[in-house]
Design an enzyme around this catalytic site. Sequence first.
Site, PDB file in Angstrom:
ATOM      1  N   SER A 146       5.219 -40.450 -12.644  1.00 51.58           N
ATOM      2  CA  SER A 146       4.133 -40.941 -11.797  1.00 51.58           C
ATOM      3  C   SER A 146       4.520 -42.238 -11.107  1.00 51.58           C
ATOM      4  CB  SER A 146       2.892 -41.170 -12.667  1.00 51.58           C
ATOM      5  OG  SER A 146       1.884 -41.866 -11.958  1.00 51.58           O
ATOM      6  N   TYR A 167      -0.710 -45.393 -19.300  1.00 45.67           N
ATOM      7  CA  TYR A 167      -0.183 -44.161 -18.725  1.00 45.67           C
ATOM      8  C   TYR A 167       1.149 -44.430 -18.025  1.00 45.67           C
ATOM      9  CZ  TYR A 167       0.082 -40.140 -15.512  1.00 45.67           C
ATOM     10  OH  TYR A 167       0.491 -39.046 -14.798  1.00 45.67           O
ATOM     11  N   LYS A 180       4.874 -42.935 -19.083  1.00 43.06           N
ATOM     12  CA  LYS A 180       5.695 -42.170 -18.155  1.00 43.06           C
ATOM     13  C   LYS A 180       7.054 -42.847 -17.922  1.00 43.06           C
ATOM     14  CE  LYS A 180       3.311 -38.507 -17.097  1.00 43.06           C
ATOM     15  NZ  LYS A 180       3.850 -37.152 -17.353  1.00 43.06           N
TER      16      LYS A 180
END
Length: 321
Positions: free
Chosen positions: A122, A146, A150
């Site tokens: 991402s 998050y 990632k």
Amino acid sequence: MNILIIGGGGLIGQKLAHKLIDKGELRGQEITGMVLADIVDPALPDAPFPISAASCDIGEPEAVAGLIDKDIDVIYLLAAVVSGQAESDFDIGMRVNLHGTLNVLERCRALETTPVVVFTSSMAVFGGDVPDPIEDWTIPNPQTSYGTQKAIGELLVNDYSRKGFIDGRAFRLPTISVRPGKPNLAASSFMSSIFREPLNGQEAICPVDRDFAHFYLSPRRCVDNLICGAEIDGDAMGTSRTMMMPGRTWTIGQMIDAMTAVAGSEPARLIRFEDQPEIQAIVKGWKFDLNPAKALSLGLSADESFEENIRYYLEDDLPRA
């Protein structure tokens, strides 16, 4: 050629499966089998080769071991807990996004078959004090759990590839819009809902202003890029297997204007602007000036305009909405 799509019940997983079935081959070989895996059994499209569904919690090493065997040639690792949920529930984000990724990579290592692994990362790996423009080699500085999870996944894919355990490639996805279906817990969910709902005659709330700029890609083009990405020769990627997937940067206002150009003025009237500080705190930390030079040089591509994104939704998804 046997393919495993982990996250095969999600939007991209389902579209990827259909596109691969239509294509019939990958990496120059005929597709002879496919498994779609998710936390619950995914829907199965018709295929001219054996295709099966599997329920798997990738946070459980034993479940991953039962899913991945020596016959698998290409693994798409799409499964993830989305940004908003990973931020609000740290434990589940770590379990799926970090430990789940590691479980998949460790299973590949144990099998000693060196499968191709396509990992979806991402743009959330960037944030904070990062220079503009951002290049593929810019050091990640995630400002969310998050994004951190990632970024760790990217490093693992790179190192497991360096060691010869997998033939990996990690693509930092732009925000995918316009997504069909219902809103999810991703902080970026509104970037689809402010178009999807009005195109279906429903009101939508936009939590940022018209000048908010972001990096986007359509679901159709994302699937094309995932297929192209799996077919890249590992040596062509050099010493880093991580790159940005191409996209385009537009403001909310530009995107609304694009929807109006395609669908007329009525949908835009259904968008209501309403500040949501908790969403703004996440998305305004995402950087916008991005240069996906590596992926472009390897054959991946972006949408030419956001009007394309709107047309693709109308063609591919609105009839089933």
